[in-house]
Enzyme design. Structure first.
Site, PDB file in Angstrom:
ATOM      1  N   ASP A  73     -20.357   3.788 -54.395  1.00 46.90           N
ATOM      2  CA  ASP A  73     -19.662   3.016 -53.385  1.00 46.90           C
ATOM      3  C   ASP A  73     -20.300   1.634 -53.259  1.00 46.90           C
ATOM      4  O   ASP A  73     -21.471   1.513 -52.929  1.00 46.90           O
ATOM      5  CB  ASP A  73     -19.758   3.786 -52.056  1.00 46.90           C
ATOM      6  CG  ASP A  73     -19.023   3.083 -50.953  1.00 46.90           C
ATOM      7  OD1 ASP A  73     -17.797   2.939 -51.087  1.00 46.90           O
ATOM      8  OD2 ASP A  73     -19.654   2.652 -49.988  1.00 46.90           O
ATOM      9  N   THR A 106     -14.303  -1.748 -51.667  1.00 54.34           N
ATOM     10  CA  THR A 106     -15.515  -2.518 -51.389  1.00 54.34           C
ATOM     11  C   THR A 106     -16.192  -2.994 -52.670  1.00 54.34           C
ATOM     12  O   THR A 106     -16.874  -4.003 -52.645  1.00 54.34           O
ATOM     13  CB  THR A 106     -16.512  -1.666 -50.589  1.00 54.34           C
ATOM     14  OG1 THR A 106     -16.724  -0.451 -51.290  1.00 54.34           O
ATOM     15  CG2 THR A 106     -15.983  -1.364 -49.225  1.00 54.34           C
ATOM     16  N   THR A 107     -16.018  -2.277 -53.762  1.00 50.55           N
ATOM     17  CA  THR A 107     -16.589  -2.742 -55.020  1.00 50.55           C
ATOM     18  C   THR A 107     -15.731  -3.880 -55.565  1.00 50.55           C
ATOM     19  O   THR A 107     -16.244  -4.930 -55.960  1.00 50.55           O
ATOM     20  CB  THR A 107     -16.633  -1.601 -56.059  1.00 50.55           C
ATOM     21  OG1 THR A 107     -17.117  -0.423 -55.421  1.00 50.55           O
ATOM     22  CG2 THR A 107     -17.534  -1.946 -57.220  1.00 50.55           C
ATOM     23  N   ASP A 405     -13.656   7.191 -47.429  1.00 50.63           N
ATOM     24  CA  ASP A 405     -12.800   6.268 -48.175  1.00 50.63           C
ATOM     25  C   ASP A 405     -11.378   6.806 -48.299  1.00 50.63           C
ATOM     26  O   ASP A 405     -10.421   6.065 -48.107  1.00 50.63           O
ATOM     27  CB  ASP A 405     -13.365   6.030 -49.584  1.00 50.63           C
ATOM     28  CG  ASP A 405     -14.481   5.000 -49.572  1.00 50.63           C
ATOM     29  OD1 ASP A 405     -14.933   4.645 -48.462  1.00 50.63           O
ATOM     30  OD2 ASP A 405     -14.893   4.556 -50.658  1.00 50.63           O
TER      31      ASP A 405
HETATM   32  P1  ADP Z   1     -13.598   0.248 -54.830  1.00 51.83           P
HETATM   33  O1  ADP Z   1     -14.890   0.464 -54.092  1.00 51.83           O
HETATM   34  O2  ADP Z   1     -13.296  -1.199 -54.973  1.00 51.83           O
HETATM   35  O3  ADP Z   1     -12.471   1.056 -54.315  1.00 51.83           O
HETATM   36  P2  ADP Z   1     -13.581   1.984 -57.122  1.00 51.83           P
HETATM   37  O4  ADP Z   1     -14.774   2.269 -57.942  1.00 51.83           O
HETATM   38  O5  ADP Z   1     -13.027   3.044 -56.238  1.00 51.83           O
HETATM   39  O6  ADP Z   1     -13.894   0.684 -56.322  1.00 51.83           O
HETATM   40  O7  ADP Z   1     -12.467   1.502 -58.130  1.00 51.83           O
HETATM   41  C1  ADP Z   1     -11.212   1.091 -57.698  1.00 51.83           C
HETATM   42  C2  ADP Z   1     -10.462   0.491 -58.868  1.00 51.83           C
HETATM   43  O8  ADP Z   1     -10.184   1.468 -59.858  1.00 51.83           O
HETATM   44  C3  ADP Z   1      -9.124  -0.039 -58.402  1.00 51.83           C
HETATM   45  O9  ADP Z   1      -8.859  -1.248 -59.072  1.00 51.83           O
HETATM   46  C4  ADP Z   1      -8.172   1.058 -58.842  1.00 51.83           C
HETATM   47  O10 ADP Z   1      -6.883   0.544 -59.060  1.00 51.83           O
HETATM   48  C5  ADP Z   1      -8.796   1.530 -60.126  1.00 51.83           C
HETATM   49  N1  ADP Z   1      -8.442   2.921 -60.434  1.00 51.83           N
HETATM   50  C6  ADP Z   1      -8.667   4.011 -59.701  1.00 51.83           C
HETATM   51  N2  ADP Z   1      -8.209   5.125 -60.320  1.00 51.83           N
HETATM   52  C7  ADP Z   1      -7.682   4.732 -61.488  1.00 51.83           C
HETATM   53  C8  ADP Z   1      -7.050   5.396 -62.577  1.00 51.83           C
HETATM   54  N3  ADP Z   1      -6.863   6.718 -62.574  1.00 51.83           N
HETATM   55  N4  ADP Z   1      -6.636   4.653 -63.632  1.00 51.83           N
HETATM   56  C9  ADP Z   1      -6.823   3.327 -63.633  1.00 51.83           C
HETATM   57  N5  ADP Z   1      -7.399   2.650 -62.640  1.00 51.83           N
HETATM   58  C10 ADP Z   1      -7.832   3.321 -61.576  1.00 51.83           C
END
Ligand code: ADP
Length: 542
Positions: A73, A106-107, A405
């Site tokens: 996170d 948040t990332t 989240d």
């Molecule tokens: P954050 O803290 O920003 O939510 P995450 O590590 O949860 O960061 O990553 C979120 C990113 O990953 C977003 O851009 C989301 O669209 C992308 N994402 C999540 N699941 C998938 C998936 N199954 N395939 C492609 N992209 C994904």
């Protein structure tokens, strides 16, 4: 340079040198300052970059006193890094504000801000004034946000089907977390928790009514949603039944002990007879209290105070389950949840003042002596508790963050059911729109627009890189596809599902969250570009 050094003598008259360098006031000015800020911010962004997306890597954080956190996170990573750079701290604040308002993304927001600053640096080095860059970014951001509005889909968030969109969205948000192997279970918990308290008319979710509690032990799959209240307490006597139905609860703030006999003089007990008299007096008083409780119809006694073995035994003998030492705020929560009144004196107890709940169960945790009470089917509140288990503190804590989240994602969709597509699809769409706008610009803004578009491209590129794909190849083929198919659903196939159609994969991000990311990252970039003087005062200056 010896200007900071002074000669001194110790008490024995031996000379030594004091160098005052560390306490010196530091100052950076102008472009130098701007550049050094950008470099600092870039190094922070590059740390969280590798944890973006479902194939992102986890980080292990070790605090100064040796506590370990493993997380994916962004907000957590940043908040636990011991940063002493002021600008790096601004990035931490950035991910916190995304966390507070939206709870997810948040990332992404930090990676985007880092990319914007990188791009800004290039423009500044070409000789464009930082304020001009900032203004151009603001304009470009408006175009990108407009584009998000234009391509957003309003999804159906009805809860009729068992595989609703809410559930799918919750699952997507859990995909990148440690708990991903139990993400069906967690997604269901998140949806159930939000639906239990959601007000669909007002499109609002009262977060106060959702509590997340964790207890180390068991496995993450043992986590469960409790429709009611959880008390970190047990029944006061081991022989009391572990399970009470149709609970009528006397909620007491008066101690379960007989008042001191009213004598003017000090109580002197010198004979066995006197002792017996006192004992009988106490027993009579206890019995009166118990009778008062029983007459009100209660079968459970919840006390703010403790009581001694004798009282405990009498409660047991009279078939009353009791809980002692309940903290003030927990007692209040119990009263609200069960629609009961907090009663300060036994004589005030009446049937109407009792709290009501369907069941109270005592949970046991394996071989440990830990116990908790679950109070369910409470008469009043919609309050729910998400009870997270995990084999160790780290796992349980990451479980709490992951659930938080996905609860946020579901809440955001209840507030506003419009979504854009993930996997970098929406960033690409925005990037294309901003690039097109750049072609129509004559002035300096076109450079800023192109730079902004390039920063947006960083998101799909990072997702590709983290998934082991070639970032540039992925980016260019996706851009071409989006342009040919005129579609805003095409994103990075991080999990190797064989399609780039994020709509089909149901990889969605709430529109409000994605907008917020763009706005916050642009705002922060502007702020950093505007700073051209940093004065850090020395610690021991005189
Ligand atoms: P954050 O803290 O920003 O939510 P995450 O590590 O949860 O960061 O990553 C979120 C990113 O990953 C977003 O851009 C989301 O669209 C992308 N994402 C999540 N699941 C998938 C998936 N199954 N395939 C492609 N992209 C994904």
């Amino acid at each position: 340079d010896m200007s900071n050094a002074i000669m001194a003598q110790d008490e024995m008259g031996r000379p030594f040198i004091i160098v005052r360098d560390q306490g010196k006031k530091q100052r950076k000015h102008g472009l130098e300052a701007t550049k050094s800020h950008i470099l600092a911010a870039r190094s922070v962004a590059s740390i969280v970059k590798t944890s973006l997306g479902p194939r992102g890597l986890d980080k292990i954080l070790i605090s100064q006193d040796g506590d370990i956190t493993i997380t994916n996170d962004g907000a957590t990573i940043l908040s636990q890094m011991d940063l002493d750079n002021e600008i790096a701290k601004l990035l931490v604040e950035l991910s916190k504000s995304q966390d507070d308002e939206i709870g997810d993304g948040t990332t992404g927001v930090v990676v985007l801000a880092g990319a914007l600053l990188d791009q800004a640096l290039e423009l500044i080095e070409k000789g464009i004034h930082p304020i001009k860059v900032a203004n151009g970014f603001d304009e470009a951001c408006k175009i990108a946000v407009q584009q998000l509005d234009d391509v957003a889909d309003d999804i159906n968030i009805s809860t009729e089907s068992s595989d609703s969109n809410l559930l799918k969205a919750a699952k997507t948000s859990l995909g990148s977390k440690i708990v991903s192997k139990s993400h069906d279970h967690f997604a269901q918990m998140a949806v159930d928790a939000v639906l239990a308290v959601a007000d669909f008319e007002r499109k609002d979710v009262d977060f106060e009514l959702i509590k997340i509690e964790k207890k180390v032990g068991g496995s993450i799959e043992d986590s469960s949603l409790i429709r009611g209240v959880l008390l970190d307490k047990d029944f006061s006597h081991p022989q009391m039944p572990k399970h009470v139905e149709d609970c009528r609860i006397a909620i007491l703030t008066c101690p379960f002990e007989p008042p001191k006999p009213k004598t003017k003089h000090k109580l002197d007990i010198s004979t066995v007879e006197e002792f017996k008299v006192l004992q009988e007096y106490e027993q009579k008083k206890f019995q009166e209290m118990i009778d008062q409780v029983k007459e009100s119809g209660a079968n459970v006694v919840a006390c703010q105070w403790g009581f001694d073995d004798e009282a405990n035994h009498l409660l047991l003998a009279n078939g009353l389950n009791a809980i002692r030492w309940i903290g003030g705020s927990e007692l209040e929560l119990l009263a609200i949840a069960t629609n009961g009144r907090i009663v300060p004196r036994f004589e005030d107890l009446t049937a109407e003042k009792l709290g009501r709940a369907g069941t109270i169960k005592e949970l046991e945790f394996g071989t440990t002596r830990d116990r908790m009470l679950v109070i369910e089917d409470c008469s009043n509140t919609k309050a729910v508790t998400c009870f997270i288990r995990g084999s160790n503190e780290m796992i349980a804590a990451e479980g709490v963050r992951a659930l938080h989240d996905s609860i946020c994602v579901v809440r955001n969709l209840v507030r506003d059911s419009r979504v854009v597509y993930g996997g970098g699809a929406s960033e690409l769409t925005c990037s294309i729109a901003v690039s097109e706008a750049a072609d129509k610009q004559k002035g300096i803004d076109q450079y800023a627009f192109r730079a902004f578009a390039a920063a947006l491209d960083t998101i799909p590129m990072t997702l590709a890189e983290n998934s082991g794909l070639d970032p540039i190849e992925t980016l260019s083929s996706l851009k071409a596809k989006q342009a040919i198919e005129k579609s805003s659903y095409l994103g990075v196939d991080c999990l190797g599902k064989g399609t780039n159609d994020m709509k089909e994969l149901f990889v969605v991000d709430p529109l409000i969250g994605k907008k917020q990311q763009l706005l916050l990252a642009t705002q922060l970039t502007r702020m950093i570009l505007k700073i051209n003087d940093v004065i850090i005062s020395g610690k021991d200056e005189y």
